[in-house]
Design a protein around this motif. Structure first.
Motif, PDB file in Angstrom:
ATOM      1  N   ILE B 165       1.104  -1.321   0.037  1.00 17.11           N
ATOM      2  CA  ILE B 165      -0.069  -0.037  -0.093  1.00 17.11           C
ATOM      3  C   ILE B 165       0.855   1.234  -0.080  1.00 17.11           C
ATOM      4  O   ILE B 165       1.776   1.435   0.737  1.00 17.11           O
ATOM      5  N   THR B 166       0.485   2.003  -0.847  1.00 21.27           N
ATOM      6  CA  THR B 166       1.113   3.469  -0.945  1.00 21.27           C
ATOM      7  C   THR B 166       0.241   4.806  -1.079  1.00 21.27           C
ATOM      8  O   THR B 166       0.779   5.712  -1.461  1.00 21.27           O
ATOM      9  N   SER B 167      -0.882   4.448  -0.711  1.00 22.61           N
ATOM     10  CA  SER B 167      -1.864   5.491  -1.000  1.00 22.61           C
ATOM     11  C   SER B 167      -1.752   6.489   0.044  1.00 22.61           C
ATOM     12  O   SER B 167      -1.870   7.865  -0.140  1.00 22.61           O
ATOM     13  N   ASP B 168      -1.249   6.215   1.365  1.00 23.67           N
ATOM     14  CA  ASP B 168      -0.796   7.382   2.353  1.00 23.67           C
ATOM     15  C   ASP B 168       0.404   8.108   1.776  1.00 23.67           C
ATOM     16  O   ASP B 168       0.460   9.264   1.960  1.00 23.67           O
ATOM     17  N   THR B 169       1.418   7.321   1.387  1.00 27.65           N
ATOM     18  CA  THR B 169       2.464   7.776   0.813  1.00 27.65           C
ATOM     19  C   THR B 169       2.135   8.740  -0.343  1.00 27.65           C
ATOM     20  O   THR B 169       2.737  10.074  -0.213  1.00 27.65           O
ATOM     21  N   ARG B 170       1.330   8.694  -1.397  1.00 27.52           N
ATOM     22  CA  ARG B 170       0.653   9.482  -2.037  1.00 27.52           C
ATOM     23  C   ARG B 170      -0.060  10.691  -1.620  1.00 27.52           C
ATOM     24  O   ARG B 170       0.329  11.913  -2.201  1.00 27.52           O
ATOM     25  N   THR B 171      -0.617  10.566  -0.320  1.00 30.71           N
ATOM     26  CA  THR B 171      -1.253  11.873   0.215  1.00 30.71           C
ATOM     27  C   THR B 171      -0.045  12.592   0.665  1.00 30.71           C
ATOM     28  O   THR B 171      -0.417  13.967   0.562  1.00 30.71           O
ATOM     29  N   MET B 172       0.933  12.013   1.325  1.00 28.25           N
ATOM     30  CA  MET B 172       1.984  12.969   1.771  1.00 28.25           C
ATOM     31  C   MET B 172       2.815  13.570   0.691  1.00 28.25           C
ATOM     32  O   MET B 172       3.330  14.837   1.073  1.00 28.25           O
ATOM     33  N   LEU B 173       3.018  13.153  -0.459  1.00 31.59           N
ATOM     34  CA  LEU B 173       3.693  13.691  -1.427  1.00 31.59           C
ATOM     35  C   LEU B 173       2.694  14.809  -2.320  1.00 31.59           C
ATOM     36  O   LEU B 173       3.300  15.620  -2.640  1.00 31.59           O
ATOM     37  N   ASP B 174       1.486  14.383  -2.431  1.00 36.12           N
ATOM     38  CA  ASP B 174       0.719  15.079  -3.510  1.00 36.12           C
ATOM     39  C   ASP B 174      -0.341  16.146  -2.483  1.00 36.12           C
ATOM     40  O   ASP B 174      -0.620  17.171  -3.308  1.00 36.12           O
ATOM     41  N   ASP B 175      -0.463  15.911  -1.438  1.00 35.25           N
ATOM     42  CA  ASP B 175      -1.479  16.819  -0.473  1.00 35.25           C
ATOM     43  C   ASP B 175      -0.741  17.449   0.529  1.00 35.25           C
ATOM     44  O   ASP B 175      -1.104  17.685   1.567  1.00 35.25           O
ATOM     45  N   THR B 176       0.795  17.709   0.533  1.00 35.63           N
ATOM     46  CA  THR B 176       1.353  18.279   1.425  1.00 35.63           C
ATOM     47  C   THR B 176       0.571  19.588   2.059  1.00 35.63           C
ATOM     48  O   THR B 176       0.989  19.693   3.223  1.00 35.63           O
ATOM     49  N   GLY B 177       0.207  20.386   1.060  1.00 35.40           N
ATOM     50  CA  GLY B 177      -0.332  21.613   1.343  1.00 35.40           C
ATOM     51  C   GLY B 177      -1.515  21.311   2.252  1.00 35.40           C
ATOM     52  O   GLY B 177      -1.672  22.089   3.294  1.00 35.40           O
TER      53      GLY B 177
END
Lengths: 322, 439
Positions: B165-177
């Protein structure tokens, strides 16, 4: 690719991946770890040592297979545990043992100690140890004979019993001179097949530690207790070292007292088990009629295992005391 | 104590999709939205067949304190409201919406005004957000706090310890703001003494991005933790970041901790900024049977079959398909089941990865005992369960088992501990209820 119509998917409980450790793999590791000591025993005691091992392993596997057949149980010899039991028993026998006696011991280990209690995982005592103790009582003469070193590896008839006292007897006050420490480490002394060559045993122990089959807790506490108490009794570190290197302490500590089924579950439990084994070994060596106490010590501690488990169970995280 | 073994286990990472940027999936033909995608009471459907709905429009209302509303995730026409079988075997109503393909936004959506903690709790409740780490607990309940002083720690669970699973990783990278603004708001409302992001070491990019984003932020720590499963287990993470133990039957708040998943935090902030409730999810699509593993943003309710098809279909025949990761994920009976609010991954495995190895007798090797993060004793539980000794099961605290699967993962005998513990927990509950009823 297309998904076939009405395809049934497998539904099962998690987890859906496994570490890949298997019972068979663990047993294979134990066999690998025992092989240096097995090879050393052939070098030291000659081909008769190989015969004892072959008979023990063969009888162990055969009796488990026949028992499963007779009781309509699933054939379990594939898990290799019978091979380990047979090999361990052989390691505990003198090379001069009559082969039929070795076979009787193997049947006892597998059928009486293991299978009758429900098979692997259900036995309360280590099968090889219990069988050795049984043989010590049933075949006292041939079990207490001390095999001498073979002078020619390939000759069958070279294994004789020796009249001179064993290192243990010498420590106990018998007449004679102790062998060199280097000879003790190489295994150039009398004794059971697998117990003499300390270097080979330690090699196997390190392998088991590296493969994470065993933990350090039992072997280290067992050997340390024997060493410490012997130092107190004999008053010298050198004699304490002899006490550790002679008899079956190293074999027992690394291979017998670490048997999963009959020893405690937790690290603390294993440490207590090791200390108890060391203590009982010394008590038996010092005060009982037998010169060696490792087998009895481990057997007695096997019986205490459920209580040690109960005492050392940790409180669950956040769980109130029940 | 380290010499005597730390709990947990190293599982393979298999984070194949960590660098795959999230792809937006177009609306499927039909979405199937169950009214229960959370722990607690099912929501009550408020729409009927034939009604036209738009994205974000409520279609089922929360029923009780521990519940969550459900919203339309595509625009189109309600086909029917009908019971479906959920992955846990129970059945519940689901709203079937036929998409018009336009993804029309509902006109009634307005960003909420959040000035107090009560505003926040209400906003979260209206947004339909539940624990997106997988548990699905209605998040508003966590922010319904009477005594604000109690919240000493705000803990953001970014461990993502399950393989694949990497969906949380994507949140951190894509939705940092979103995360930065979300933390700012929560700090203002909750007044925690400390904010900690708990993240496993195997996500270096996410770690450096978070550290950069919060470099100036006072009282915010990004705590890198060993990749030791189950690092993201709520009680495990609380213990490993704060040293506090959540007692049996108590909540994190009882030890001064408010803990939410990192994607949940992003979803809350997104709702506050846009007024759009939880209608889509980033889902990791992976597994040995999947042709093109990737991360996709999918409307909730999209049938799994459509998602797999969008990801190039299967490269080999799937035998086992999961919601979630391989350690705790649940198997699905077929591919008609939908993406749920708390779905963070769907994995499809080929035959080789699907057949469970045969169970053999317990060797008492103690691997499970040494590695259980909750310090339970699976062999003793197995014995008590086989004897149906419920008093013993109670004493062994089987109800503390979080079903992380570490015991079964390391077991050389391939014992089905998780299955056994699930059954033991359920039967123990029944036993306790019967006993109480008698008294």
């Amino acid at each position: 690719m297309e998904m076939p119509q009405d395809k049934k998917l497998i539904v099962s409980a998690s987890p859906h991946i496994r570490a890949g450790v298997t019972t068979r793999g663990i047993m294979a590791d134990v066999i690998i770890a025992l092989s240096p000591a097995a090879i050393a025993s052939i070098v030291i005691f000659g081909i008769s040592s190989l015969l004892v091992m072959a008979v023990c392993i063969g009888t162990a596997v055969l009796s488990e297979w026949l028992f499963c057949l007779a009781c309509k149980r699933k054939n379990s010899i594939g898990d290799l545990s019978a091979v380990v039991t047979g090999l361990l028993l052989a390691m505990n026998l003198p090379a001069t043992i009559p082969l039929y006696q070795a076979a009787v011991g193997s049947v006892f280990a597998i059928v009486v100690v293991k299978c009758l209690f429900g098979g692997l995982g259900k036995n309360f005592a280590n099968p090889a140890i219990a069988a050795r103790v049984f043989m010590l009582i049933a075949f006292t003469e041939s079990m207490t004979a001390v095999a001498a070193r073979s002078t020619d590896v390939l000759k069958l008839a070279t294994v004789d019993t020796v009249a001179s006292a064993t290192p243990l007897a010498l420590l106990g006050g018998a007449e004679g001179t102790l062998p060199q420490i280097t000879d003790m480490l190489l295994g150039l002394r009398g004794g059971a097949l697998g117990e003499t060559c300390i270097i080979a045993l330690v090699l196997g122990g390190v392998y088991l530690l590296l493969r994470k089959v065993i933990t350090w807790h039992t072997p280290v506490t067992f050997i340390a207790t024997v060493f410490g108490l012997s130092w107190l009794i004999h008053g010298s570190a050198v004699n304490a070292l002899y006490a550790v290197l002679s008899g079956g302490v190293v074999l027992g500590a690394i291979f017998m007292a670490t048997d999963y089924v009959t020893t405690p579950l937790t690290a603390w439990g294993k440490a207590i088990f090791g200390i108890g084994c060391g203590l009982l070994t010394i008590v038996i060596r010092t005060y009982a009629g037998y010169p060696e106490g490792v087998s009895f010590a481990i057997l007695l501690m096997n019986i205490l295992t459920p209580y040690i488990d109960k005492l050392t169970m940790r409180r669950p995280l956040g769980g109130e005391k029940a | 104590m380290a010499l005597f073994g730390l709990p947990g286990v190293h599982v393979p990472h298999r984070k194949n999709t960590a660098d795959s940027e999230t792809v937006l999936m177009p609306p499927p033909e039909t979405v199937v939205i169950p009214v229960v995608m959370h722990i607690g009471a099912p929501a009550k459907p408020t729409v009927k067949a034939g009604e036209v709905v738009a994205v974000g429009q409520p279609i089922a209302e929360a029923d009780g304190f521990i519940s969550a509303p459900v919203h339309a995730t595509v625009s189109g026409k309600v086909q029917k409201v009908e019971d479906i079988v959920l992955s846990n075997g129970s059945s519940a109503p689901a709203v079937f919406i036929r998409s018009d393909g336009e993804m029309r936004r509902w006109e009634g959506l307005t960003p909420p005004t959040v000035e107090t903690l009560d505003d926040l709790a209400k906003a979260i409740r209206d947004s339909g957000i539940v624990g997106l780490g997988g548990a699905g607990f209605p998040t508003s309940v966590k922010f319904t706090i009477k005594d604000i002083e109690r919240a000493e720690y705000l803990l953001i669970n970014a461990a993502e310890c399950e393989p694949y699973i990497t969906s949380d990783t994507r949140t951190m990278l894509d939705d940092t703001g979103l995360l930065v603004r979300g933390i700012e708001l929560l700090k203002k409302l909750l007044l925690p003494k400390k904010v900690i992001f708990g993240i496993e070491r195997n996500k270096p990019k996410a770690i450096s991005k978070l550290k950069q984003a919060f470099a100036g932020g006072e009282g915010v720590t990004v705590k890198t933790l060993p990749s030791m499963y189950p690092q993201g287990g709520e009680k495990v993470l609380i213990y490993n970041t704060t040293g506090r133990v959540v007692p049996q039957g108590k909540l994190p708040l009882d030890v001064g901790v408010v803990i939410i998943n990192v994607t949940t935090l992003a979803a809350i902030q997104s709702y506050i900024e846009t007024g759009m409730p939880l209608v889509s999810k980033v889902v990791t699509v992976d597994g040995s049977a999947v042709a093109k593993p990737m991360n996709v943003r999918v409307p909730i309710g999209t049938p799994l079959a459509d998602v797999f098809e969008f990801c190039g279909g299967f490269k080999s025949e799937p035998f086992k398909v999961l919601y979630g990761g391989p350690m705790m994920g649940t198997t699905v009976p077929n591919l008609d089941v939908p993406i749920l609010k708390n779905t963070n991954a769907i994995l499809a495995f080929d035959v080789h990865d699907s057949i469970a190895p045969e169970e053999t007798p317990c060797l008492r090797c103690g691997s499970c005992v040494g590695r259980c993060p909750m310090r339970l004793n699976p062999p003793a539980i197995a014995k008590a369960y086989s004897q149906k000794d419920f008093d013993a099961l109670g004493k062994l605290k089987v109800d503390l088992c979080m079903e992380c699967g570490v015991c079964a993962y390391v077991c050389p005998a391939n014992q089905q501990m998780v299955q056994r513990h699930k059954l033991a927990k359920a039967e123990l509950r029944t036993y306790k209820q019967a006993k109480e009823a008698k008294n």
